[in-house]
Scaffold this motif. Structure first.
Motif, short mmCIF file in Angstrom:
data_model
loop_
_atom_site.label_atom_id
_atom_site.label_comp_id
_atom_site.label_asym_id
_atom_site.label_seq_id
_atom_site.Cartn_x
_atom_site.Cartn_y
_atom_site.Cartn_z
N LEU A 14 0.77 -1.21 0.30
CA LEU A 14 0.51 0.43 -0.04
C LEU A 14 0.82 1.17 0.01
CD1 LEU A 14 -2.59 -1.14 2.62
CD2 LEU A 14 -3.30 -0.97 0.07
N GLU A 15 0.05 2.21 -0.78
CA GLU A 15 1.24 3.20 -0.89
C GLU A 15 2.75 3.36 -0.37
OE1 GLU A 15 -0.15 6.35 -1.24
OE2 GLU A 15 -2.26 5.38 -1.32
N ARG A 16 3.36 2.38 -1.07
CA ARG A 16 4.38 2.50 -1.56
C ARG A 16 4.62 3.31 -3.34
NH1 ARG A 16 8.46 -1.46 1.87
NH2 ARG A 16 10.05 -0.37 0.02
N ARG A 17 5.76 3.00 -3.46
CA ARG A 17 6.36 3.75 -5.27
C ARG A 17 7.11 2.58 -5.81
NH1 ARG A 17 6.40 10.34 -4.87
NH2 ARG A 17 3.71 10.53 -5.53
N ASP A 18 8.05 1.91 -4.18
CA ASP A 18 9.62 1.11 -5.13
C ASP A 18 8.21 -0.66 -5.40
OD1 ASP A 18 8.97 0.58 -2.27
OD2 ASP A 18 11.39 0.50 -2.04
N THR A 19 7.08 -0.56 -5.10
CA THR A 19 6.82 -1.97 -5.23
C THR A 19 6.14 -2.17 -7.00
OG1 THR A 19 4.54 -1.49 -5.09
CG2 THR A 19 6.44 -2.38 -3.27
N PHE A 20 6.13 -3.35 -7.43
CA PHE A 20 5.76 -3.41 -8.92
C PHE A 20 4.31 -3.57 -8.98
CE2 PHE A 20 3.85 -6.37 -11.47
CZ PHE A 20 4.42 -6.47 -12.62
N LEU A 21 3.81 -3.74 -7.54
CA LEU A 21 2.07 -3.00 -8.24
C LEU A 21 2.10 -2.58 -6.20
CD1 LEU A 21 -0.25 -5.97 -9.09
CD2 LEU A 21 -0.01 -4.24 -9.60
#
Length: 129
Positions: free
Chosen positions: A90-97
């Motif tokens: 949730l709300e992480r910009r460094d994840t695939f989704l």
């Protein structure tokens, strides 16, 4: 001045890249967001969790559609906002989704690995096929 649509045309610090994030949600015939369930953890329905699992399972193959050229992979490096690993949060910009929950009309997923060089129609076909 130069104009380009390449994913990573120059090696500069901080890394500046061209991305094409793909946001998607699922809606039923009655125009209800089926990814949203206020009774479930973080407001994500079971359907949303199953959808996430399917996308993550096929993520290596989806990369052929969302990053169609060799240059696209130059932007996927540690320390950039282009994710290097398969996962979701949730709300992480460094994840695939990246999961976003802004209520019943604003619960959706953002595929952050997609490149600006990707054909959006192929991306949609790959995500929903």
């Amino acid at each position: 001045m130069h104009a380009t649509f390449m994913s990573k045309p120059w090696d500069v610090t901080p890394p500046v890249t061209n991305s094409g994030h793909f946001n998607h949600s699922l809606w039923d015939e009655d125009k209800n967001n089926v990814m949203y369930d206020p009774c479930k953890p973080h407001g994500f329905s079971d359907v949303a969790r199953w959808w996430i699992a399917g996308v993550l399972r096929h993520a290596p193959a989806l990369c052929a559609l969302i990053c169609p050229t060799a240059n696209c992979y130059r932007r996927i490096v540690p320390g950039s906002w282009a994710p290097c690993n398969i996962g979701w949060a949730l709300e992480r910009r460094d994840t695939f989704l990246r999961g976003k929950n802004e209520g019943k009309h604003g619960t959706y997923l953002e595929c952050r690995t997609a490149s600006g060089a990707a054909n959006p129609y192929l991306v949609i076909a790959g995500k929903t096929g």
